[in-house]
Design an enzyme around this catalytic site. Structure first.
Site, PDB file in Angstrom:
ATOM      1  N   CYS A   2      38.286  37.054  13.325  1.00  0.00           N
ATOM      2  CA  CYS A   2      37.120  36.329  13.842  1.00  0.00           C
ATOM      3  C   CYS A   2      37.555  35.234  14.817  1.00  0.00           C
ATOM      4  CB  CYS A   2      36.349  35.705  12.678  1.00  0.00           C
ATOM      5  SG  CYS A   2      35.043  34.562  13.185  1.00  0.00           S
ATOM      6  N   GLY A  62      33.426  36.512   3.035  1.00  0.00           N
ATOM      7  CA  GLY A  62      33.055  37.569   3.966  1.00  0.00           C
ATOM      8  C   GLY A  62      31.667  38.085   3.661  1.00  0.00           C
ATOM      9  N   TYR A  88      35.533  26.929  15.758  1.00  0.00           N
ATOM     10  CA  TYR A  88      34.758  25.980  14.951  1.00  0.00           C
ATOM     11  C   TYR A  88      35.044  26.011  13.455  1.00  0.00           C
ATOM     12  CZ  TYR A  88      30.687  23.721  12.798  1.00  0.00           C
ATOM     13  OH  TYR A  88      29.875  22.918  12.037  1.00  0.00           O
ATOM     14  N   GLY A 122      32.084  25.485   2.864  1.00  0.00           N
ATOM     15  CA  GLY A 122      30.945  25.686   1.985  1.00  0.00           C
ATOM     16  C   GLY A 122      30.670  24.458   1.162  1.00  0.00           C
TER      17      GLY A 122
END
Length: 484
Positions: free
Chosen positions: A255, A122, A261, A42
């Site tokens: 996930c 999430g 990635y 982020g």
């Protein structure tokens, strides 16, 4: 504020990274270092909350990179204490593209037994319904973030402690969540029952740390202890770690795109090196989709480990045919139209001497909209390549993610509207092949491939099989695979 990725809008992006520490001197400095290591998760904004007995709870929220905001001595001195948590953000839920400072986590609430701050990685898939219910009952929201629902649910709980209230709140939440939270004396970590998003535990001296990835433990010199288990809550004080499982147990669905990635290649997931997994993806891809060529070239940096694996397995030489400009930050000039049309060339440049006359295999991690892939292909051909073959280290991304990842609407995903051959023609390459879903599962350590009855990972972006029904999106008109 300029976009976080002005020339890289063709990738899936994680929503955020979270970090917390307790039992150390100057917790804020440790949190800032941890967030710096998680910056890839982020880049839009970051925040830190700490607690010190003399000053109480202290917080700072800023837009931009950690290195540009949480390195000044004057700011860090306003965040004293031996306990703290932090968050780096890329918006998915909330007002995308128009982030307000009030949307930047961690969020704070004052309860009858004291204050608490939370940071969430999430996405809450029933947040709209929860928000409506809470507002009808008198809650006043300060942000557009789904994560704020947790604070309001905690406020309405009758639990006798902050951890008890958090448990009760999270039992009402659907979707994916890894949470770090803090009180005056406790650091708390929780993962949802499916364990969709990552969370790890580390120890530094007599103190403890929680982080989205192990690379954030490395930067502060903490020893990796273990992953927080799916459905587990840990409550950590300077005395140690208490663990329990407040949710009904379920088969984990981590996930799988974290392996492809999202996570940094130097992190460890499920006891496996992310780098080694990505290299093995390239090996599987070479076995599944061989092609006669002269050079295996990664699309940097995310395609590099898979390209190394592909080259090793195929016996075709590996070369850095594309060079990345490492110095293009978010504050690069707001480009004129002429410069903006250069697009990806501002970030990537072709190594002409290596490419010219070669049949080139380009290895990338994914194809989302396909816009960047087309530009890279054009650059390779302009440099004199004889042929261009794309090999993609993930299956076709045909479905959006609703669990904390920024994905376009389904109709904007190339694989949702085109077959593989149509995509090849659209991209204008000599061949295009994706790793199969079974091949991806083999690369992450599932020798027999994907279990069709009970998938071992969340792979909804490839398969359209969502482990948690995205209630808010269905209410807005999203059609599940079974409904098509």
């Amino acid at each position: 504020m300029p976009p976080a990725h002005p020339f890289d809008d063709d990738k899936l992006r994680e929503e955020c990274g979270i970090f917390g520490v307790v039992g150390v001197t100057d917790a804020a400095n440790f949190v800032a270092l941890g967030l710096h290591a998680l910056q890839h998760r982020g880049q839009e904004a970051g925040g830190i909350v700490t607690y010190a007995q003399d000053t109480g709870f202290n917080s700072a929220r800023r837009f931009g990179y950690v290195r540009d905001n949480f390195t000044s001595q004057s700011l860090m001195q306003t965040l004293p204490g031996s306990i703290g948590i932090g968050h780096v953000r890329y918006s998915t839920a909330g007002s995308k593209g128009q982030t307000a400072i009030r949307d930047v986590q961690p969020f704070f609430g004052e309860f009858s037994m004291g204050g608490a701050a939370i940071a969430h990685n999430g996405n809450i898939t029933n947040a709209d319904a929860l928000r409506r219910e809470l507002i009808e009952r008198g809650s006043i929201f300060q942000s557009s973030s789904d994560s704020e629902c947790i604070i309001h649910l905690m406020a309405r709980s009758m639990g006798r402690s902050i951890p008890d209230r958090m448990e009760e709140a999270l039992r009402k939440v659907e979707g994916a969540f890894s949470v770090v939270a803090m009180t005056r004396t406790k650091l708390i970590g929780v993962r949802d029952p499916l364990g969709v998003r990552p969370l790890v535990l580390g120890q530094i001296g007599d103190g403890w740390a929680l982080a989205s990835e192990t690379c954030a433990l490395d930067i502060i010199g903490a020893d990796f202890v273990r992953e927080i288990e799916p459905g587990e809550m840990v409550v950590i004080t300077e005395k140690g770690v208490e663990s329990h499982h407040p949710f009904r147990r379920a088969k984990p669905r981590f996930c799988i795109f974290e392996h492809v990635y999202f996570s940094r290649p130097d992190s460890i997931l499920g006891g496996r090196s992310v780098y080694e997994t990505r290299r093995q993806i390239g090996v599987e891809l070479a076995r599944e989709a061989p092609v006669a060529a002269d050079l295996v070239c990664p699309v940097p940096d995310s395609g590099t480990p898979a390209a190394i694996g592909y080259a090793h397995e195929s016996g075709i030489p590996y070369g850095m045919g594309i060079i990345r400009n490492q110095y293009m930050g978010r504050t690069f000039i707001e480009p004129t139209e002429q410069i903006r049309n250069m697009g990806v060339r501002l970030k990537l440049n072709v190594n002409r001497a290596l490419i010219q006359g070669k049949r080139v295999i380009l290895v990338d991690d994914s194809v989302v909209r396909g816009t960047t892939s087309r530009k890279i292909k054009e650059m390779i051909l302009d440099a004199g390549a004889a042929e261009v073959h794309f090999r993609i280290a993930s299956p076709p991304t045909a479905w959006p993610c609703f669990y904390g990842v920024d994905t376009p609407q389904r109709e904007k995903l190339l694989a949702a509207t085109m077959s593989e051959d149509e995509m090849r023609e659209h991209l204008g390459v000599d061949s295009l092949k994706f790793i199969s879903l079974d091949g991806l599962y083999r690369a992450v350590g599932e020798a027999s491939g994907r279990n069709a009855v009970q998938p071992q990972y969340c792979d909804a972006c490839f398969s359209g099989e969502y482990p948690v029904e995205p209630a808010d999106q269905i209410e807005k008109g999203f059609r599940m695979k079974a409904a098509e």
